[in-house]
Write a protein that holds these residues in place. Structure first.
Motif, PDB file in Angstrom:
ATOM      1  N   LEU A  80      -5.467   4.064  -6.106  1.00 30.01           N
ATOM      2  CA  LEU A  80      -4.633   3.172  -5.300  1.00 30.01           C
ATOM      3  C   LEU A  80      -5.168   1.740  -5.388  1.00 30.01           C
ATOM      4  O   LEU A  80      -4.409   0.772  -5.487  1.00 30.01           O
ATOM      5  CB  LEU A  80      -4.617   3.675  -3.852  1.00 30.01           C
ATOM      6  N   ARG A  81      -6.487   1.613  -5.379  1.00 29.58           N
ATOM      7  CA  ARG A  81      -7.101   0.282  -5.510  1.00 29.58           C
ATOM      8  C   ARG A  81      -6.698  -0.358  -6.838  1.00 29.58           C
ATOM      9  O   ARG A  81      -6.361  -1.533  -6.897  1.00 29.58           O
ATOM     10  CB  ARG A  81      -8.629   0.413  -5.399  1.00 29.58           C
ATOM     11  N   ARG A 135      -8.161   7.179  -3.684  1.00 30.16           N
ATOM     12  CA  ARG A 135      -8.378   5.825  -3.157  1.00 30.16           C
ATOM     13  C   ARG A 135      -8.629   4.830  -4.287  1.00 30.16           C
ATOM     14  O   ARG A 135      -8.117   3.704  -4.269  1.00 30.16           O
ATOM     15  CB  ARG A 135      -9.594   5.819  -2.228  1.00 30.16           C
ATOM     16  N   MET A 136      -9.427   5.265  -5.269  1.00 35.20           N
ATOM     17  CA  MET A 136      -9.749   4.352  -6.371  1.00 35.20           C
ATOM     18  C   MET A 136      -8.495   4.084  -7.219  1.00 35.20           C
ATOM     19  O   MET A 136      -8.300   2.970  -7.708  1.00 35.20           O
ATOM     20  CB  MET A 136     -10.872   4.930  -7.235  1.00 35.20           C
ATOM     21  N   LEU A 177       1.128   3.853  -3.072  1.00 37.85           N
ATOM     22  CA  LEU A 177       0.658   5.213  -2.783  1.00 37.85           C
ATOM     23  C   LEU A 177       1.554   6.241  -3.482  1.00 37.85           C
ATOM     24  O   LEU A 177       1.082   7.257  -3.998  1.00 37.85           O
ATOM     25  CB  LEU A 177       0.656   5.441  -1.273  1.00 37.85           C
ATOM     26  N   VAL A 204       0.847  -1.195   0.000  1.00 38.10           N
ATOM     27  CA  VAL A 204       0.000   0.000   0.000  1.00 38.10           C
ATOM     28  C   VAL A 204       0.884   1.247   0.000  1.00 38.10           C
ATOM     29  O   VAL A 204       0.662   2.187  -0.769  1.00 38.10           O
ATOM     30  CB  VAL A 204      -0.945   0.010   1.217  1.00 38.10           C
ATOM     31  N   LEU A 215      -3.224  -1.636  -6.718  1.00 35.39           N
ATOM     32  CA  LEU A 215      -3.073  -2.854  -5.916  1.00 35.39           C
ATOM     33  C   LEU A 215      -3.675  -4.068  -6.613  1.00 35.39           C
ATOM     34  O   LEU A 215      -3.309  -5.203  -6.284  1.00 35.39           O
ATOM     35  CB  LEU A 215      -3.686  -2.662  -4.528  1.00 35.39           C
TER      36      LEU A 215
END
Lengths: 75, 206
Positions: free
Chosen positions: B192-193, B189-190, B146, B142, B196
């Motif tokens: 980063l998702r 956030r999206m 980031l 993460v 991942l």
């Protein structure tokens, strides 16, 4: 006007994804929250996305040494 | 220390006692009255947080350090203009972010659009126990991913999710409205998702 279920479903997916952060933080008004939960119940893609987003937010909070997890996205 | 020699405060009555036992508001009042020790105590309390945030933005130790120093100097020079409408660390963070951006911003803000691949299958990160998502391995992933998202979105995520700023405080630190901040945060956030998803595809987490 003819219904296009695929287009309609994708529109609901887009709308739900826009609202996901607000939903996870408990900041949606009741009717919008119910709409998101309804969609997450029967759209496995969006359901997985909400779950993964929730895990990321929890991970970020752990990185910062902060505690409580985000709300459980399962409706 | 001779406390009776403190200069008269310009705005509020400056509390007595060593800086270390006074809350931020009291220290600000003393700093506004010219008390450098009070300002140094404020800097000591909040510079670690500021350094972490600015390092996440700049992704460079030296640039972050420079931005922290410039921010503290600017805060000291302008302490008289701090009106207390936000918390001191929020105000300091805003100054720091401006300094950090000054060093790295080349053009207009890069704005992420939400990934519109709504028809594509969202990867399942696997039927792993919750503990897998609290592991050092996952957290390292993460943290690493980031760094890969655009700075404006990274800053929003760092302030809200990593450092625990409230939406209001984070928006104030960035000098934008709450709605705009929430949009930036969600896109970060999206993004980063999505980063991942690749991580799990590579099979690093067992």
């Amino acid at each position: 006007m003819s219904l296009n279920p695929i287009k309609s479903h994708r529109a609901r997916c887009r709308e739900t994804r826009e609202l996901m952060s607000d939903y996870l933080e408990g900041e949606l008004e009741p009717d919008r929250r119910e709409g998101v939960e309804r969609h997450l119940r029967w759209c496995p893609n969006c359901g997985r996305m909400a779950q993964n987003l929730s895990r990321i937010v929890d991970g970020l909070r752990l990185l910062g040494g902060n505690g409580p997890p985000s709300r459980d996205p399962s409706p | 220390m001779d406390m009776t020699s403190l200069a008269a405060p310009r705005q509020t009555r400056a509390p007595l006692g060593p800086p270390s036992v006074i809350d931020d508001e009291g220290l600000v009042a003393r700093a506004q009255a010219g008390d450098e020790a009070a300002f140094n105590e404020l800097a000591e309390r909040h510079s670690s947080m500021l350094r972490r945030v600015l390092f996440r933005i700049t992704k460079n130790c030296d640039a972050a350090w420079d931005a922290v120093q410039e921010a503290l100097l600017a805060a000291w020079r302008n302490i008289g203009q701090f009106e207390g409408r936000s918390k001191f660390p929020t105000w300091l963070t805003r100054i720091g972010i401006n300094e950090a951006y000054r060093g790295i911003r080349k053009g207009r803000v890069e704005m992420l659009e939400l990934d519109d691949s709504v028809g594509e299958r969202v990867p399942d990160w696997g039927a792993r126990p919750d503990s897998a998502f609290e592991s050092m391995e996952f957290l390292a992933a993460v943290s690493e991913r980031l760094d890969g998202i655009p700075e404006d979105h990274r800053t929003a995520v760092v302030l809200r999710d990593v450092e625990g700023f409230s939406t209001r405080e984070a928006a104030e630190a960035l000098g934008i409205g709450e709605r705009a901040f929430k949009s930036r945060l969600h896109r970060g956030r999206m993004a980063l998702r999505a980063e991942l998803d690749d991580y799990f595809d590579e099979g690093y987490v067992r």
